[in-house]
Design a protein around this motif. Structure first.
Motif, PDB file in Angstrom:
ATOM      1  N   PHE A  15       0.879  -1.179   0.000  1.00 36.28           N
ATOM      2  CA  PHE A  15       0.000   0.000   0.000  1.00 36.28           C
ATOM      3  C   PHE A  15       0.914   1.226   0.000  1.00 36.28           C
ATOM      4  N   GLY A  16       0.692   2.147  -0.906  1.00 35.47           N
ATOM      5  CA  GLY A  16       1.605   3.280  -1.057  1.00 35.47           C
ATOM      6  C   GLY A  16       2.624   2.979  -2.141  1.00 35.47           C
ATOM      7  N   ALA A  17       2.203   2.207  -3.139  1.00 37.81           N
ATOM      8  CA  ALA A  17       3.149   1.643  -4.118  1.00 37.81           C
ATOM      9  C   ALA A  17       3.620   2.645  -5.161  1.00 37.81           C
ATOM     10  N   THR A  18       3.067   3.849  -5.156  1.00 41.44           N
ATOM     11  CA  THR A  18       3.572   4.863  -6.092  1.00 41.44           C
ATOM     12  C   THR A  18       4.495   5.848  -5.387  1.00 41.44           C
ATOM     13  N   GLY A  19       4.748   5.598  -4.091  1.00 40.40           N
ATOM     14  CA  GLY A  19       5.490   6.588  -3.296  1.00 40.40           C
ATOM     15  C   GLY A  19       6.998   6.435  -3.371  1.00 40.40           C
ATOM     16  N   ASP A  20       7.647   7.377  -2.707  1.00 38.38           N
ATOM     17  CA  ASP A  20       9.116   7.437  -2.706  1.00 38.38           C
ATOM     18  C   ASP A  20       9.723   6.164  -2.114  1.00 38.38           C
ATOM     19  N   LEU A  21       9.207   5.732  -0.976  1.00 40.18           N
ATOM     20  CA  LEU A  21       9.806   4.568  -0.292  1.00 40.18           C
ATOM     21  C   LEU A  21       9.742   3.333  -1.175  1.00 40.18           C
ATOM     22  N   THR A  22       8.582   3.104  -1.832  1.00 45.50           N
ATOM     23  CA  THR A  22       8.431   1.918  -2.690  1.00 45.50           C
ATOM     24  C   THR A  22       9.419   1.971  -3.853  1.00 45.50           C
ATOM     25  N   MET A  23       9.483   3.124  -4.502  1.00 40.58           N
ATOM     26  CA  MET A  23      10.309   3.223  -5.710  1.00 40.58           C
ATOM     27  C   MET A  23      11.800   3.238  -5.378  1.00 40.58           C
ATOM     28  N   ARG A  24      12.157   3.882  -4.258  1.00 44.99           N
ATOM     29  CA  ARG A  24      13.567   4.055  -3.925  1.00 44.99           C
ATOM     30  C   ARG A  24      14.118   2.877  -3.121  1.00 44.99           C
ATOM     31  N   LYS A  25      13.252   2.235  -2.360  1.00 46.14           N
ATOM     32  CA  LYS A  25      13.764   1.206  -1.447  1.00 46.14           C
ATOM     33  C   LYS A  25      13.132  -0.171  -1.675  1.00 46.14           C
ATOM     34  N   ALA A  49      -2.332   1.813  -4.818  1.00 45.09           N
ATOM     35  CA  ALA A  49      -2.392   3.220  -4.394  1.00 45.09           C
ATOM     36  C   ALA A  49      -3.617   3.830  -5.062  1.00 45.09           C
ATOM     37  N   ARG A  50      -3.915   5.075  -4.716  1.00 42.70           N
ATOM     38  CA  ARG A  50      -5.116   5.702  -5.266  1.00 42.70           C
ATOM     39  C   ARG A  50      -4.924   6.149  -6.708  1.00 42.70           C
ATOM     40  N   THR A  51      -3.698   6.484  -7.055  1.00 42.54           N
ATOM     41  CA  THR A  51      -3.443   6.997  -8.413  1.00 42.54           C
ATOM     42  C   THR A  51      -3.896   5.973  -9.454  1.00 42.54           C
ATOM     43  N   ALA A  52      -4.743   6.390 -10.355  1.00 42.50           N
ATOM     44  CA  ALA A  52      -5.261   5.476 -11.383  1.00 42.50           C
ATOM     45  C   ALA A  52      -4.170   5.224 -12.423  1.00 42.50           C
ATOM     46  N   LEU A  92      -6.284   1.437  -5.978  1.00 44.84           N
ATOM     47  CA  LEU A  92      -7.082   1.112  -4.784  1.00 44.84           C
ATOM     48  C   LEU A  92      -6.767   2.117  -3.684  1.00 44.84           C
ATOM     49  N   ASP A  93      -7.801   2.676  -3.071  1.00 47.53           N
ATOM     50  CA  ASP A  93      -7.599   3.492  -1.882  1.00 47.53           C
ATOM     51  C   ASP A  93      -7.782   2.584  -0.676  1.00 47.53           C
ATOM     52  N   GLY A  94      -6.715   2.253  -0.029  1.00 48.81           N
ATOM     53  CA  GLY A  94      -6.731   1.282   1.068  1.00 48.81           C
ATOM     54  C   GLY A  94      -7.628   1.706   2.215  1.00 48.81           C
ATOM     55  N   PHE A 121       2.805  -1.512   4.542  1.00 45.61           N
ATOM     56  CA  PHE A 121       2.123  -0.220   4.613  1.00 45.61           C
ATOM     57  C   PHE A 121       3.136   0.904   4.382  1.00 45.61           C
ATOM     58  N   ALA A 122       3.313   1.264   3.112  1.00 44.58           N
ATOM     59  CA  ALA A 122       4.234   2.369   2.789  1.00 44.58           C
ATOM     60  C   ALA A 122       3.429   3.645   2.610  1.00 44.58           C
ATOM     61  N   THR A 123       2.591   3.881   3.631  1.00 47.73           N
ATOM     62  CA  THR A 123       1.742   5.086   3.614  1.00 47.73           C
ATOM     63  C   THR A 123       1.902   5.793   4.951  1.00 47.73           C
ATOM     64  N   ALA A 124       1.239   6.896   5.115  1.00 44.25           N
ATOM     65  CA  ALA A 124       1.268   7.574   6.420  1.00 44.25           C
ATOM     66  C   ALA A 124       0.650   6.644   7.473  1.00 44.25           C
ATOM     67  N   GLN A 126      -1.207   7.094   9.890  1.00 47.42           N
ATOM     68  CA  GLN A 126      -2.611   7.362  10.230  1.00 47.42           C
ATOM     69  C   GLN A 126      -3.568   6.487   9.398  1.00 47.42           C
ATOM     70  N   LEU A 127      -3.069   5.912   8.336  1.00 46.42           N
ATOM     71  CA  LEU A 127      -3.933   5.114   7.445  1.00 46.42           C
ATOM     72  C   LEU A 127      -3.952   3.632   7.818  1.00 46.42           C
ATOM     73  N   TYR A 128      -3.036   3.222   8.702  1.00 45.86           N
ATOM     74  CA  TYR A 128      -2.852   1.789   8.931  1.00 45.86           C
ATOM     75  C   TYR A 128      -4.129   1.101   9.413  1.00 45.86           C
ATOM     76  N   LEU A 149       4.683  -2.429   9.234  1.00 46.31           N
ATOM     77  CA  LEU A 149       4.376  -1.024   9.494  1.00 46.31           C
ATOM     78  C   LEU A 149       5.647  -0.193   9.382  1.00 46.31           C
ATOM     79  N   GLU A 150       5.560   0.909   8.646  1.00 42.18           N
ATOM     80  CA  GLU A 150       6.715   1.785   8.526  1.00 42.18           C
ATOM     81  C   GLU A 150       6.739   2.778   9.684  1.00 42.18           C
ATOM     82  N   LYS A 151       7.941   3.325   9.948  1.00 44.72           N
ATOM     83  CA  LYS A 151       7.996   4.415  10.924  1.00 44.72           C
ATOM     84  C   LYS A 151       7.492   5.670  10.240  1.00 44.72           C
ATOM     85  N   PRO A 152       7.061   6.650  11.013  1.00 44.74           N
ATOM     86  CA  PRO A 152       7.084   6.738  12.474  1.00 44.74           C
ATOM     87  C   PRO A 152       5.841   6.077  13.056  1.00 44.74           C
ATOM     88  N   ILE A 153       6.060   5.222  14.083  1.00 45.73           N
ATOM     89  CA  ILE A 153       4.900   4.672  14.788  1.00 45.73           C
ATOM     90  C   ILE A 153       4.452   5.759  15.770  1.00 45.73           C
TER      91      ILE A 153
HETATM   92  N1  NDP Z   1      10.633   7.860   1.913  1.00 47.66           N
HETATM   93  C1  NDP Z   1      11.482   7.442   2.836  1.00 47.66           C
HETATM   94  O1  NDP Z   1      12.708   7.476   2.691  1.00 47.66           O
HETATM   95  C2  NDP Z   1      10.962   6.902   4.123  1.00 47.66           C
HETATM   96  C3  NDP Z   1       9.591   6.809   4.333  1.00 47.66           C
HETATM   97  N2  NDP Z   1       9.152   6.276   5.512  1.00 47.66           N
HETATM   98  C4  NDP Z   1       7.704   6.144   5.748  1.00 47.66           C
HETATM   99  O2  NDP Z   1       7.106   5.411   4.693  1.00 47.66           O
HETATM  100  C5  NDP Z   1       5.798   5.907   4.436  1.00 47.66           C
HETATM  101  C6  NDP Z   1       5.691   6.344   2.975  1.00 47.66           C
HETATM  102  O3  NDP Z   1       6.631   7.321   2.770  1.00 47.66           O
HETATM  103  P1  NDP Z   1       6.898   7.902   1.300  1.00 47.66           P
HETATM  104  O4  NDP Z   1       6.887   6.812   0.289  1.00 47.66           O
HETATM  105  O5  NDP Z   1       8.098   8.751   1.407  1.00 47.66           O
HETATM  106  O6  NDP Z   1       5.588   8.801   1.083  1.00 47.66           O
HETATM  107  P2  NDP Z   1       5.013   9.332  -0.305  1.00 47.66           P
HETATM  108  O7  NDP Z   1       4.187  10.510   0.032  1.00 47.66           O
HETATM  109  O8  NDP Z   1       6.084   9.436  -1.330  1.00 47.66           O
HETATM  110  O9  NDP Z   1       4.023   8.146  -0.772  1.00 47.66           O
HETATM  111  C7  NDP Z   1       2.854   7.903  -0.072  1.00 47.66           C
HETATM  112  C8  NDP Z   1       2.159   6.752  -0.772  1.00 47.66           C
HETATM  113  O10 NDP Z   1       0.920   6.513  -0.128  1.00 47.66           O
HETATM  114  C9  NDP Z   1      -0.151   6.598  -1.084  1.00 47.66           C
HETATM  115  N3  NDP Z   1      -1.281   7.176  -0.375  1.00 47.66           N
HETATM  116  C10 NDP Z   1      -1.397   8.421   0.107  1.00 47.66           C
HETATM  117  N4  NDP Z   1      -2.605   8.560   0.685  1.00 47.66           N
HETATM  118  C11 NDP Z   1      -3.233   7.362   0.559  1.00 47.66           C
HETATM  119  C12 NDP Z   1      -4.508   6.871   0.950  1.00 47.66           C
HETATM  120  N5  NDP Z   1      -5.389   7.656   1.570  1.00 47.66           N
HETATM  121  N6  NDP Z   1      -4.829   5.607   0.661  1.00 47.66           N
HETATM  122  C13 NDP Z   1      -3.957   4.808   0.014  1.00 47.66           C
HETATM  123  N7  NDP Z   1      -2.728   5.214  -0.388  1.00 47.66           N
HETATM  124  C14 NDP Z   1      -2.405   6.474  -0.113  1.00 47.66           C
HETATM  125  C15 NDP Z   1       0.388   7.485  -2.186  1.00 47.66           C
HETATM  126  O11 NDP Z   1      -0.204   7.187  -3.421  1.00 47.66           O
HETATM  127  P3  NDP Z   1      -1.640   7.794  -3.887  1.00 47.66           P
HETATM  128  O12 NDP Z   1      -1.633   9.239  -3.536  1.00 47.66           O
HETATM  129  O13 NDP Z   1      -1.678   7.489  -5.338  1.00 47.66           O
HETATM  130  O14 NDP Z   1      -2.620   7.011  -3.090  1.00 47.66           O
HETATM  131  C16 NDP Z   1       1.851   7.038  -2.235  1.00 47.66           C
HETATM  132  O15 NDP Z   1       1.957   5.837  -2.967  1.00 47.66           O
HETATM  133  C17 NDP Z   1       5.601   7.051   5.417  1.00 47.66           C
HETATM  134  O16 NDP Z   1       5.001   6.563   6.599  1.00 47.66           O
HETATM  135  C18 NDP Z   1       7.006   7.484   5.759  1.00 47.66           C
HETATM  136  O17 NDP Z   1       7.076   8.061   7.045  1.00 47.66           O
HETATM  137  C19 NDP Z   1      10.007   5.836   6.504  1.00 47.66           C
HETATM  138  C20 NDP Z   1      11.358   5.931   6.320  1.00 47.66           C
HETATM  139  C21 NDP Z   1      11.928   6.505   5.166  1.00 47.66           C
END
Ligand code: NDP
Ligand SMILES: O=C1O[C@H](COP(=O)(O)O)[C@@H](O)[C@H](O)[C@H]1O
Length: 487
Positions: A15-25, A49-52, A92-94, A121-124, A126-128, A149-153
């Protein structure tokens, strides 16, 4: 060795598969584990993730991420395509029960029943709870499921409890894996080997021989594009309440009965519970907090934190804390913990300063010093006192025994590589148990609350320096100096 064996087939749902953590790590880590033969060919990675995005669009993003983050010598186009064939994406919006859960369930139904499912859970945070609630309601959680679960807890004991209670409604503790990527670092894990696999060190690892311990995690970078997150966190929450306290636990813990996860985690918990709380009227003497101001890093001018943020802020980018572990082993031994953004150099290290001794033959002899270089330049060094080889009389000088710790043929594996597969293995030794999170927040909050009440000044330090001079006083009172002031 078990760690190089292939894990069982799995479905990794991110969950959060389009985010920085997923792509970078995350994706690069799973690719590397495929490259090392530890991921079976029929494993699957399902990003959500929510992004279509359609399948091809997501695969294009994933391919670009691998091209960017995988070192060229490990980037094998055919293997990359094999890896990408394991990847799929579900829009998908988790957090939304009405979202596209049927597609995810359908994807998962094509896997053999009983397969291991890891929900990352690679999301904020608060969503867990909402994501867990939907996974539960849709019948997607199984006995073989783990959630990572990712930090910060949380940002406090209260918010951490809310997150842990929320996830705990749907999964038992044994299926909850809280990431602390410092524990994924080989050089952090090595602390246990250094201590307990070397009788020489094990025998002197106590207050009888050790004068002080310092643990540093300094970074050259500023808050980069994470200012909004960082300003709600600060250095203590971001690095000390989790990573550096975990490192302190490994340095200070009693020898666990075994390397079984809860034996190790019980031993760490005992350290966290023995940390002396810092009372409000002690915070000004026991801690130093600061913000970086404009300076230069690697000869490039950089702005100050407030300039980067664009507003006033009471958030520290530097924290140094003197603390004590109230166990017999560490009676009267100060532990100095510090972290910084925009420091002079990136270094994470542990410095064990042994006591000076009055030797009848040589008078006062400098204490030996053991430095565990977590990163960069991973290795261990020990300062020894030897006879100066030129002078006739017995004049001492110091030499360094230096043991680099290297990975044959390449850089150290990223900390996420081990952690991602340990979740598949069901081995939580390198993940944080809930009671550890609680104990760490209790200690950290004694400081955070006092800082919030302005019981300690906010110093400043020039970007590119080692931090505020005020932090030197924490050590000087005990005849200690930061490592950079020793050499
Ligand atoms: N980046 C890092 O180096 C590190 C990150 N972390 C933790 O990892 C988590 C993710 O960080 P990071 O990847 O940087 O964050 P990003 O903001 O880059 O990505 C967040 C991801 O969550 C998705 N998202 C946001 N809102 C929702 C929602 N309501 N429902 C479902 N998906 C959602 C976004 O996609 P979409 O908007 O399409 O849904 C996106 O894929 C955070 O908790 C952060 O603290 C921890 C250590 C290091
Ligand atoms: O968790 C975090 O860690 C990184 C530093 O990690 P490292 O492995 O490079 O030492 C830090 O930059 C980030 O602010 C913090 O959230």
């Amino acid at each position: 060795m078990e760690s190089v064996q292939q894990v069982e087939p799995f479905d990794y749902i991110i969950f959060g598969a389009t985010g920085d953590l997923t792509m970078r790590k995350l994706l690069p880590a799973l690719y590397n584990k495929l490259r090392l033969g530890q991921v079976p060919a029929d494993a699957r990675i399902i990003g959500t993730a929510r992004t279509a995005l359609d399948h091809d669009a997501y695969i294009t993003r994933a391919r670009e991420a691998l091209q960017h983050f995988i070192p060229a010598k490990f980037f094998f186009p055919e293997l990359v395509e094999q890896f990408l064939k394991m990847v799929s994406y579900v829009t998908l919006d988790g957090t939304n029960a009405e979202s596209n859960w049927d597609e995810l369930a359908s994807e998962l139904s094509t896997s053999p029943s009983g397969r291991i499912r890891v929900f990352y859970f690679a999301t904020a945070p608060q969503l867990y709870e909402a994501i867990c609630s939907n996974l539960h309601a849709k019948g997607i959680l199984t006995e073989q499921s783990r959630v990572v679960l990712e930090k910060p807890i949380g940002t406090s004991l209260e918010t951490a409890n809310a997150i842990n209670e929320g996830v705990g409604k749907f999964l038992p503790e044994k299926q909850i894996y809280r990431i602390d990527h410092y524990l994924g670092k080989e050089t952090v894990q090595n602390v246990l080997a250094l201590r307990f696999a070397n009788p020489l060190l094990n025998a002197i690892w106590s207050a009888e021989h050790i004068k002080s311990v310092q643990i540093t995690a300094a970074e050259v970078v500023g808050v980069e594009g994470r200012a909004s997150y960082y300003d709600t966190s600060g250095a203590l929450r971001d690095m000390i309440q989790n990573h550096l306290l975990q490192v302190l636990c490994l340095v200070a813990m009693e020898q666990p009965e075994s390397l079984e996860a809860d034996c190790v985690r019980n031993a760490k918990l005992a350290v966290l519970q023995a940390l002396r709380p810092i009372k409000e009227d002690q915070v000004a003497n026991e801690t130093v907090r600061a913000q970086y101001i404009k300076g230069a890093v690697d000869d490039h001018a950089v702005p100050g934190y407030l300039e980067e943020l664009g507003q006033e802020s009471n958030t520290e980018t530097y924290a140094a804390i003197r603390t004590w572990v109230d166990t017999p082993r560490w009676k009267d031994v100060p532990f100095y913990i510090r972290t910084a953004k925009r420091s002079k150099r990136k270094v994470s290290e542990i410095v064990i300063q042994f006591r000076e001794t009055a030797q009848p033959l040589f008078g006062s002899v400098p204490g030996n010093r053991l430095v565990i270089r977590v990163q960069p330049n991973e290795g261990v060094e020990l300062n020894l006192n030897v006879k100066n080889p030129i002078l006739d009389e017995y004049t001492l000088e110091t030499v360094k025994l230096d043991a680099p710790i290297k990975v044959e043929g390449g850089p150290f594996p990223d900390s996420y590589e081990r952690l991602l597969l340990d979740a598949v293995r069901g081995n939580p030794i390198l993940f944080i148990r809930r009671d550890e999170v609680d104990a760490a927040w209790i200690w950290a909050e004694s400081i955070l609350n006092a800082w919030a009440d302005k019981k300690a000044p906010m110093h400043t330090y020039t970007a590119g320096s080692y931090g505020p001079d005020a932090s030197k006083a924490l050590l000087a009172e005990h005849g200690d100096r930061w490592h950079e002031d020793m050499v």
